[in-house]
Motif scaffolding. Sequence first.
Motif, PDB file in Angstrom:
ATOM      1  N   ILE A 216      -4.387  61.232 -32.169  1.00  0.00           N
ATOM      2  CA  ILE A 216      -3.401  62.033 -32.898  1.00  0.00           C
ATOM      3  C   ILE A 216      -3.765  62.100 -34.377  1.00  0.00           C
ATOM      4  N   ASP A 217      -4.169  60.967 -34.946  1.00  0.00           N
ATOM      5  CA  ASP A 217      -4.518  60.937 -36.369  1.00  0.00           C
ATOM      6  C   ASP A 217      -5.670  61.885 -36.685  1.00  0.00           C
ATOM      7  N   ALA A 218      -6.662  61.936 -35.805  1.00  0.00           N
ATOM      8  CA  ALA A 218      -7.812  62.818 -36.044  1.00  0.00           C
ATOM      9  C   ALA A 218      -7.375  64.271 -36.104  1.00  0.00           C
ATOM     10  N   LYS A 219      -6.471  64.670 -35.215  1.00  0.00           N
ATOM     11  CA  LYS A 219      -5.980  66.049 -35.214  1.00  0.00           C
ATOM     12  C   LYS A 219      -5.112  66.322 -36.440  1.00  0.00           C
ATOM     13  N   TRP A 220      -4.339  65.311 -36.842  1.00  0.00           N
ATOM     14  CA  TRP A 220      -3.505  65.479 -38.041  1.00  0.00           C
ATOM     15  C   TRP A 220      -4.380  65.661 -39.281  1.00  0.00           C
ATOM     16  N   ASP A 221      -5.430  64.857 -39.399  1.00  0.00           N
ATOM     17  CA  ASP A 221      -6.338  64.983 -40.546  1.00  0.00           C
ATOM     18  C   ASP A 221      -7.014  66.354 -40.551  1.00  0.00           C
ATOM     19  N   GLU A 222      -7.404  66.828 -39.365  1.00  0.00           N
ATOM     20  CA  GLU A 222      -8.038  68.147 -39.256  1.00  0.00           C
ATOM     21  C   GLU A 222      -7.067  69.244 -39.677  1.00  0.00           C
ATOM     22  N   LEU A 223      -5.823  69.122 -39.214  1.00  0.00           N
ATOM     23  CA  LEU A 223      -4.808  70.120 -39.573  1.00  0.00           C
ATOM     24  C   LEU A 223      -4.532  70.116 -41.063  1.00  0.00           C
TER      25      LEU A 223
END
Length: 393
Positions: free
Chosen positions: A242-249
Amino acid sequence: MSSPPPPPAAAGLERATAVDTFFQPIYSLAHRRTVGLEALARPQHQHAPFQGTPEERHAHDLIACALHARRFLACRGEPRWLCLNVDGATLGQPERTATLVRTLEEIGVPPETVVLELLDSAGDDVDDLSVSLLKEAGFLIAIDNFGVQQTNLELIYRLEPDLVKFGHRLVRSAVTEPRSRQLLSRLVHLMHEAGALVVVAGVETDEDVRIALESGCDLVQGFFVAAPASEPEGDDTITPRIDAKWDELMGREMLKRKVTRRHLELSRQAFVQAAIALMQGTPFSNAATPMLALPDVLRCFLLDHEGRQIGTNLNSRLVTAKPGLKFAPLADTTGAVWSRRAYFQHAIEQPGVLYMSQPYLSMTDTRSCITLSMAIEIDEALHVLCADLKMPH
């Protein structure tokens, strides 16, 4: 304390069907951890979904809920909700609901840790007294699969659920349709206004999780988060995903905000120049020309001190010269009164101060936009200069 013996119909079903409990995590984006486990029945032998009379479905419900509750107590660690799907037949009569309450209480699962999920489509079969019994006992109520079928918003206000779970169809539509994406965010806001937390379910792909993160929802569930399992994945593996997707967003959003700020600053500068030109006696069409050439400007228009539009809109090249027939009755705004709009009220209260509205739906062409406005003096009379800007994608 032992649980009560199952009804005769339930006993027959229990002997006929061997059921395993699988749990699927429900993950809080803010807390960055799993806060609930939805219990799902996985039969050891393939068979069609259980169908029967309301009494048989209720008996089946009692069996499933009891099995899931015992399994939950056996593996329970840190505080989490147990989310149980409840058949509409169980909530159709208060007597059946009371039996479910007694069953769960006697098993020993605290009611305040149990979320009872009711399908949106079964709302008409639910007795209000049954819901009251559950709430008085301390259980949480959730509406499941909201938006999958024909959604009844009245059900939300009637049952006042603690959580609303958006169905997979809403997520799929939001992935492919920009308007559906905006609608999803607005539905999240509407549920918050109604006092319910929002779970976006059916989060399976990278795009699904991006849509969920953008929506402003509270909780997420789906195969991207974790698949159902007898021993579900822990947060040590879920959180990095989830964190990886949040950082990407956030990286995308920062870039988009940077571009948007640049465009807005150019629009503001051109707007102020148009206002100065108007105050110096330049005709409106000439004063607005530089601003109408900017890529994000839709139209400029001028209001009197009462909010009445003077003349027609000055449209940019982004607006078709010939309006579509569907909205032709709205195209001519000459003499329209916009005094109820926030952009007029804020401008008139603070002359000379540039105001930028929140996004809203324009009545002129049913397009989402924001409006810049400023109250200025033209020929010793107060006017409000306005410009509509398109919303960035």
